[in-house]
Motif scaffolding. Sequence first.
Motif: not given
Lengths: 400, 406
Positions: B94-122
């Motif tokens: 959603i444009s204008g919102k900043t967080e993406i909810v994701m598990p912590s026990l997952t693919y090691r690059r998942m948080a980095d992917i979110a960072a590339w699109v400017g989202l904060v992993p929660h």
Amino acid sequence: MKKGAGSLALFGGNPAFTRPLSIGQRNFVGWDRVEHALRGIFSRRYYTNHGPLVQELEERLAGFFGVRHVLCMTNATIGLMIAAKALGLTGKVLVPSFGFPGTVQSLTWAGLEPIFCDIDPVTHLITVASAEQGITPEVSAILGVHLWGNICHPGELARVADEKGLRLYFDAAHAFGCSCNGVPAGQFGDMEIFSFHMDNMLNSLEGGCIATNDDNLAEIIRNIRSSYGIRKSMTVSVTGNGRMSEAQAALALLSLEDFPRNRAANQERFELYQKRLSVIDGIRLVCPSSETQSNYQHVVAEIDEAAFGLSRTVLTSIIEAENVGSPLYPAGSIHHHEPYRTLYPGLQEAFHQTDKVSSRFLQLPTGKHVSGEDIQTLCDIITIAREQAGDIRALLKVKE
Amino acid sequence: MIDTMKKQEIRDLALFGGAPAFDSIRSTSNLVTPDIEKFLGYVRPVYEHGKFADNGQLVHELERRLADLHQTSFCVASCSGFMALMVAMHVLAISGKTEIVMPSLTYRRMADIAAWVGLVPHFCDIDEQSLGVTARTVEPCINSRTALIMGVHPITNLCDIDGLERLSIQYNIPLLFDSVEAGWASFHGRMLGSFGKAEVCSLHASKLLNGFEGGYITTNDRDLADALRTTSRFGFREDGSLSGLGLNAKLNEVHAAMTLACLEDLDAQVERNKARHRAYRDFLATVSGLTVIPYDETERRGYKNVLVKINESWPLSRENTLTLLHAEKLLAMPYYYPALHTKSTSYRTVRSGSLQVTDRMSECLMLLPCGDFVSIEDISGIADILIFLQEKGPEVQASFEEIRET
């Protein structure tokens, strides 16, 4: 052979080319060699993750460019995105607006703001003066583009970058095998990013690489690209996936073998176009700059409407109707397109040369699939267009 | 296997001087090899007619076949699962919102992917049974800044599809499924592919379908499919105009051909995977220290991965177990280790409360060798080593301490 304006496909004549004549290089090697290479991959059952062919390609390309490191990539845009992250850039980056959108987009994905520069109307490259004009304290790098294979002032831009403490890197998508005063592309700036998309000189369908002499930078890039192929584990700001597969590497290796032949054939085609078009008023080919030894992978023309008698748009429709791929390079002035148009409304009138060139240029087909006869035919059509411009304008009115 | 002799003594273990049980590496990568003639049969006509193109006929055919497989209206091919996730996150957030909810026990690059699109992993916790996220673990992480929910399917089981879809509707936040490890799975008899707004799968050689490298996104939403497609092609629309920010996530024709050839073998492959998984379960049935996590056989599953839980009665640490197996040329892997919330990052991340289950589960699971390189006979040999380790645990542990001292 076509005679009058009425025989042009645009006005109902048969198209001059029975098969579509695409604009890009499309230098494909013979099937037998491809099949042999693909069977080799199956016998090793090594498909990706920095396999033996990718390693061989990196080694060969390092020799070809005369650099310490080559890092193969999925494609050049991913290479540019990874490059911006590897350089640790912040704030703003100078970049030409004229060109392919992937160049500027790579900066946006890396969280950077593009500062657009105007170009030289003859070479279509950014000028050193326009780069200097754009420098502010927030600028951290210059991303030069070797458009159409013309090498973009590496010495002068390096001097500016040194003076101002900026990083300098180049989008070399068009410049595989080009050199500047005898120094091969690949050696300039902090690094250069090449494309092996099939429309470019070296063809792996999709693909690309980063060339650099900087050991530390090379290792950072390896660490961002994938965990495979890392020599020393490092902490990087973010990782990506830029892996090249063994199939891509196999195609690139074959294409590399054919490079000298493909380059020579490109030059012959360019010279034939040059010979035919130099006698026509109102059309000018963009030539290699005095310091560039080109790969001649592009044939780019500019139309002066007043002298030619027809606009670029009309000539483009005439050529396309003869079964030639779209002669307009995708996008052109990036600052006129989204998202940059909305982000920078103040820039819409800012770049006179970029806008002028954008409205005048078109590409002509070259590459392995284009014969001398094809070029003669196309130049005949352009000659008819010029000589019978009046009739064509009248026919277009009727058509409307 | 070269050495069919069972390990008799501690010194027979490769780590302690014995011959490795295998002459070449057995890994957790699938590396399925399709029929080469079928693969070449796809590539050759296109190649010889000079018809290679961006998003050419092989990519089109693949997208059609994958959409059929997943029973969805649309499929957008991508050059990798990573880029497919990046494009999907970018388009769906959603444009204008900043967080993406994701598990912590997952693919090691998942948080980095979110960072590339400017989202904060929660980061959220997972369910102990399924190892996936559920409505209960995700809901505490939803707030006014939430832009997207990632429903990541864990290895072997599925995450809480119904619960997450309910949350997505209740809070009006888009839901993207990462189905990379759940290719060819069904839920209540319906193929995965059309749940949430979209689902992402991988075509990396290590996964169920080997496309060398690649990925794809499935959806039933036409506008979304168009947006995913244009974003994957520099933002170019069909007519050549630029719609906005994009990049190059195109899949090439040779990779598409490889995947098409693998699709022809998919049913047979799943049977082979199932036989391997069953063999592990049978051979390890007496090993109380290890539990092979079962697949839900009432639904469709790909059966590719072999996930085992290390129980209290297993005599060795996971680290030592993996070290021993690696010496035997068995590249067993810890399950998603380390958890993403324990890593330091250059970008901001958020978590709500403790991630107790994540912390616990990140220490006690491992993936055993699987895929096309692993025969039933190999599995018997792997099981023999594990049985040996269970029986001789204390002695093995003592030998570890000896080499540590020397």
